[in-house]
Design a protein around this motif. Structure first.
Motif, PDB file in Angstrom:
ATOM      1  N   SER A 175      -4.432   3.211  -6.545  1.00  0.00           N
ATOM      2  CA  SER A 175      -3.211   2.789  -7.219  1.00  0.00           C
ATOM      3  C   SER A 175      -3.576   2.325  -8.624  1.00  0.00           C
ATOM      4  O   SER A 175      -4.388   1.411  -8.792  1.00  0.00           O
ATOM      5  CB  SER A 175      -2.532   1.645  -6.458  1.00  0.00           C
ATOM      6  N   GLU A 194      -0.158  -0.755  -2.401  1.00  0.00           N
ATOM      7  CA  GLU A 194       0.025   0.653  -2.744  1.00  0.00           C
ATOM      8  C   GLU A 194      -1.255   1.455  -2.512  1.00  0.00           C
ATOM      9  O   GLU A 194      -1.220   2.580  -1.999  1.00  0.00           O
ATOM     10  CB  GLU A 194       0.470   0.781  -4.199  1.00  0.00           C
ATOM     11  N   SER A 216       5.442   2.710  -6.382  1.00  0.00           N
ATOM     12  CA  SER A 216       5.874   2.657  -4.995  1.00  0.00           C
ATOM     13  C   SER A 216       6.559   3.943  -4.559  1.00  0.00           C
ATOM     14  O   SER A 216       7.419   4.475  -5.249  1.00  0.00           O
ATOM     15  CB  SER A 216       6.835   1.476  -4.783  1.00  0.00           C
TER      16      SER A 216
END
Length: 223
Positions: A175, A194, A216
């Motif tokens: 992420s 994430e 997201s």
């Protein structure tokens, strides 16, 4: 204080001197060498921050360091990546070859991940066979390429324990966060979640691969 190319530490104490009339006329300055005490404290702090098996940061110290870095990100902007990875089917390694073999696998894998990060990012053991990495000032493409490089090295590595040859694979979730995709209300936990979800996607899609997420619910796999 530095003496003969060696750094030393002193505790300095000032004691006032008074004359017979009670007026202060000077000070007595006392120097106490506390170098050994400081060095011992630094060693203890270092030991408290390190995972005893793998030599990377333990989870507590990693989170403290990452939170400090994330605060700078929120204040000044920029880009950085969180990478999470673990060993595929690690339980079967312990069940088949024993915990000594499992420990050898984790130690070897942590070295693969740690070496390219010297003077750039930092790595911690998040728990069990799972590791977490913080790399500042890195693009998504760079992070993905690094993940691919490491997971391929792990796949090609053979660990030998008491004559047994052990090969494992690994899965990665990435992420990356910057002020384009994340608001000022975003937290480090959001970004770690994430990365963890991306790691789950890598597992669900066959393991031994790298997945990433930009924000997201927006998963992609580079091919």
């Amino acid at each position: 204080m530095i003496q003969e190319n060696k750094e030393e530490y002193f505790h300095v104490r000032f004691s006032p001197i008074q004359n017979q009339q009670g007026f202060q006329v000077g000070f007595i300055v006392t120097f106490s060498n506390i170098t050994e005490r400081v060095i011992l404290q630094e060693k203890l702090q270092h030991l408290a921050s390190i995972d005893g098996l793998t030599g990377v940061l333990n989870r507590t110290f990693f989170m403290q360091k990452a939170k400090a870095q994330f605060l700078k990100f929120q204040q000044y902007g920029g880009q950085a990546c969180i990478i999470m990875f673990d060993v595929d089917r690690f339980k079967s390694v312990n069940d088949t070859f024993g915990h000594e073999a499992g420990d050898a696998v984790l130690t070897g894998i942590s070295k693969f991940a740690k070496d390219p990060l010297i003077n750039r990012g930092f790595i911690g053991r998040y728990g069990g066979e799972e590791f977490i990495i913080y790399i500042p000032d890195v693009s998504l493409v760079e992070a993905y390429e690094w993940g691919e490089q490491v997971h391929q090295k792990i796949e090609q590595k053979t660990v030998i324990v008491q004559g047994a040859k052990i090969n494992v694979t690994s899965s990665f979730g990435i992420s990356c966060f910057d002020d384009t995709y994340h608001s000022s209300s975003s937290t480090l936990k959001d970004v770690i979640r994430e990365a963890d979800e991306a790691l789950f996607e890598a597992k669900r899609n066959g393991r031994n691969r790298v997945h990433f997420v930009m924000h997201s619910s927006s998963y992609k796999k580079l091919t």
